[in-house]
Motif scaffolding. Structure first.
Motif, PDB file in Angstrom:
ATOM      1  N   GLY A  91      78.700  48.266  47.825  1.00 17.22           N
ATOM      2  CA  GLY A  91      79.748  47.227  48.396  1.00 17.22           C
ATOM      3  C   GLY A  91      79.367  46.722  49.682  1.00 17.22           C
ATOM      4  N   VAL A  92      79.581  45.907  50.094  1.00 15.97           N
ATOM      5  CA  VAL A  92      79.511  45.745  51.681  1.00 15.97           C
ATOM      6  C   VAL A  92      79.902  47.025  52.631  1.00 15.97           C
ATOM      7  N   PRO A  93      81.109  47.185  52.283  1.00 14.51           N
ATOM      8  CA  PRO A  93      82.008  47.473  53.432  1.00 14.51           C
ATOM      9  C   PRO A  93      81.122  49.306  53.635  1.00 14.51           C
ATOM     10  N   ARG A  94      80.415  49.695  52.007  1.00 10.71           N
ATOM     11  CA  ARG A  94      79.760  50.658  52.143  1.00 10.71           C
ATOM     12  C   ARG A  94      79.020  50.589  53.094  1.00 10.71           C
ATOM     13  N   LEU A  95      78.288  49.785  52.953  1.00 10.23           N
ATOM     14  CA  LEU A  95      76.697  49.898  53.705  1.00 10.23           C
ATOM     15  C   LEU A  95      76.703  49.039  55.249  1.00 10.23           C
ATOM     16  N   LYS A  96      78.394  48.896  55.286  1.00  9.79           N
ATOM     17  CA  LYS A  96      78.881  48.942  56.693  1.00  9.79           C
ATOM     18  C   LYS A  96      78.479  49.902  57.447  1.00  9.79           C
ATOM     19  N   ALA A  97      79.471  50.851  56.108  1.00 10.27           N
ATOM     20  CA  ALA A  97      79.468  52.022  57.219  1.00 10.27           C
ATOM     21  C   ALA A  97      78.479  53.275  57.181  1.00 10.27           C
ATOM     22  N   ARG A  98      77.275  53.090  55.959  1.00  9.68           N
ATOM     23  CA  ARG A  98      76.198  53.476  56.263  1.00  9.68           C
ATOM     24  C   ARG A  98      75.225  52.511  55.875  1.00  9.68           C
ATOM     25  N   PRO A  99      74.439  52.161  56.298  1.00 14.25           N
ATOM     26  CA  PRO A  99      73.576  51.196  55.967  1.00 14.25           C
ATOM     27  C   PRO A  99      72.095  51.502  55.517  1.00 14.25           C
ATOM     28  N   VAL A 100      72.454  52.697  55.486  1.00 14.25           N
ATOM     29  CA  VAL A 100      70.418  53.234  54.857  1.00 14.25           C
ATOM     30  C   VAL A 100      70.753  53.610  53.518  1.00 14.25           C
ATOM     31  N   THR A 101      72.157  53.579  53.103  1.00 18.54           N
ATOM     32  CA  THR A 101      72.254  54.412  51.330  1.00 18.54           C
ATOM     33  C   THR A 101      71.909  54.581  50.251  1.00 18.54           C
ATOM     34  N   LYS A 102      71.762  54.715  49.833  1.00 17.86           N
ATOM     35  CA  LYS A 102      70.820  54.757  48.563  1.00 17.86           C
ATOM     36  C   LYS A 102      72.019  54.005  47.386  1.00 17.86           C
ATOM     37  N   LEU A 103      73.167  54.482  47.548  1.00 13.13           N
ATOM     38  CA  LEU A 103      73.762  55.671  46.638  1.00 13.13           C
ATOM     39  C   LEU A 103      75.983  54.758  47.210  1.00 13.13           C
ATOM     40  N   CYS A 104      76.043  54.111  45.297  1.00 14.79           N
ATOM     41  CA  CYS A 104      77.169  53.403  45.747  1.00 14.79           C
ATOM     42  C   CYS A 104      78.046  54.515  45.722  1.00 14.79           C
ATOM     43  N   ILE A 105      79.564  54.217  45.956  1.00 12.83           N
ATOM     44  CA  ILE A 105      80.307  55.384  46.585  1.00 12.83           C
ATOM     45  C   ILE A 105      80.694  55.758  45.200  1.00 12.83           C
ATOM     46  N   ASN A 106      80.573  55.826  44.199  1.00 23.41           N
ATOM     47  CA  ASN A 106      81.109  56.302  43.126  1.00 23.41           C
ATOM     48  C   ASN A 106      79.910  57.701  42.748  1.00 23.41           C
ATOM     49  N   CYS A 107      79.001  57.005  42.658  1.00 25.25           N
ATOM     50  CA  CYS A 107      77.216  57.855  42.265  1.00 25.25           C
ATOM     51  C   CYS A 107      77.272  58.745  43.753  1.00 25.25           C
ATOM     52  N   LYS A 108      77.657  58.679  44.727  1.00 25.42           N
ATOM     53  CA  LYS A 108      77.737  59.603  45.653  1.00 25.42           C
ATOM     54  C   LYS A 108      78.620  60.518  45.786  1.00 25.42           C
ATOM     55  N   SER A 109      79.721  60.384  45.726  1.00 30.79           N
ATOM     56  CA  SER A 109      80.628  61.090  44.989  1.00 30.79           C
ATOM     57  C   SER A 109      80.621  61.717  44.151  1.00 30.79           C
ATOM     58  N   LYS A 110      79.779  61.475  42.884  1.00 31.42           N
ATOM     59  CA  LYS A 110      79.780  62.384  41.917  1.00 31.42           C
ATOM     60  C   LYS A 110      78.302  63.082  42.308  1.00 31.42           C
ATOM     61  N   GLN A 111      77.621  62.808  43.085  1.00 28.41           N
ATOM     62  CA  GLN A 111      76.611  63.874  43.317  1.00 28.41           C
ATOM     63  C   GLN A 111      77.506  64.983  44.886  1.00 28.41           C
ATOM     64  N   GLU A 112      77.956  64.431  45.357  1.00 25.45           N
ATOM     65  CA  GLU A 112      78.987  65.582  46.084  1.00 25.45           C
ATOM     66  C   GLU A 112      79.819  66.752  45.643  1.00 25.45           C
ATOM     67  N   ASP A 113      79.914  65.893  44.278  1.00 22.14           N
ATOM     68  CA  ASP A 113      80.727  67.160  43.373  1.00 22.14           C
ATOM     69  C   ASP A 113      80.318  68.285  42.600  1.00 22.14           C
ATOM     70  N   ASP A 114      79.029  67.572  42.544  1.00 22.72           N
ATOM     71  CA  ASP A 114      77.599  68.137  41.584  1.00 22.72           C
ATOM     72  C   ASP A 114      77.008  69.281  42.747  1.00 22.72           C
ATOM     73  N   GLU A 115      76.958  69.254  43.679  1.00 22.94           N
ATOM     74  CA  GLU A 115      76.447  69.543  45.258  1.00 22.94           C
ATOM     75  C   GLU A 115      77.639  70.918  45.113  1.00 22.94           C
ATOM     76  N   ARG A 116      78.875  70.604  45.035  1.00 24.76           N
ATOM     77  CA  ARG A 116      80.229  71.780  45.843  1.00 24.76           C
ATOM     78  C   ARG A 116      79.781  72.973  44.343  1.00 24.76           C
ATOM     79  N   VAL A 117      79.673  72.301  42.775  1.00 30.97           N
ATOM     80  CA  VAL A 117      79.818  73.119  42.005  1.00 30.97           C
ATOM     81  C   VAL A 117      78.682  73.678  42.113  1.00 30.97           C
ATOM     82  N   ARG A 118      77.433  73.672  42.364  1.00 34.16           N
ATOM     83  CA  ARG A 118      76.371  74.094  42.219  1.00 34.16           C
ATOM     84  C   ARG A 118      76.392  75.095  43.790  1.00 34.16           C
ATOM     85  N   GLY A 119      76.891  74.955  44.972  1.00 31.67           N
ATOM     86  CA  GLY A 119      77.626  76.273  45.795  1.00 31.67           C
ATOM     87  C   GLY A 119      76.381  74.884  46.663  1.00 31.67           C
ATOM     88  N   ASP A 120      75.426  73.908  47.028  1.00 34.75           N
ATOM     89  CA  ASP A 120      74.318  73.787  47.725  1.00 34.75           C
ATOM     90  C   ASP A 120      75.057  73.639  48.773  1.00 34.75           C
TER      91      ASP A 120
END
Length: 120
Positions: A91-120
């Motif tokens: 989404g454009v709002p996400r790109l405006k907030a973080r123009p260098v991002t390579k992940l949509c908000i749903n995939c980024k949220s999932k990645q962060e959840d996975d990191e929390r579970v693994r303890g990274d």
């Protein structure tokens, strides 16, 4: 994403790249100007601590420069604004907030959840 949005992000990323490069150059200049001799060990320790902090900032700027360059490359190859994980549009709002991002908000949220579970 339409051409107007692409051009907006090209200009934004180019400005970000120029700013990050200038900051990096100033950081290096500041560090090379510090050839002082300290009689007090506490003063020397403070200077070394400040220098380490400056190096950490410089490293962050260097990594940001690489991300900005990669985002500009994605604009050139037509993949800017497309999620690396799911292939959906970012989404454009996400790109405006973080123009260098390579992940949509749903995939980024999932990645962060996975990191929390693994303890990274």
């Amino acid at each position: 994403m339409d051409q107007k949005d692409i051009e907006y992000f090209r200009v934004l990323l180019t400005q970000m790249l120029e700013e990050a490069t200038q900051k990096g150059d100033l950081t290096l200049e500041d560090m090379t100007d510090n050839n002082e001799v300290f009689a007090d060990p506490a003063d020397r320790a403070t200077m070394e601590s400040d220098r380490a902090f400056t190096l950490r900032i410089r490293d962050r700027e260097r990594r940001l420069i690489k991300k900005i360059q990669a985002a500009l490359g994605r604009i050139e190859d037509g993949s800017f604004g497309i999620c690396d994980e799911c292939g959906e549009d970012i989404g454009v709002p996400r790109l405006k907030a973080r123009p260098v991002t390579k992940l949509c908000i749903n995939c980024k949220s999932k990645q962060e959840d996975d990191e929390r579970v693994r303890g990274d």
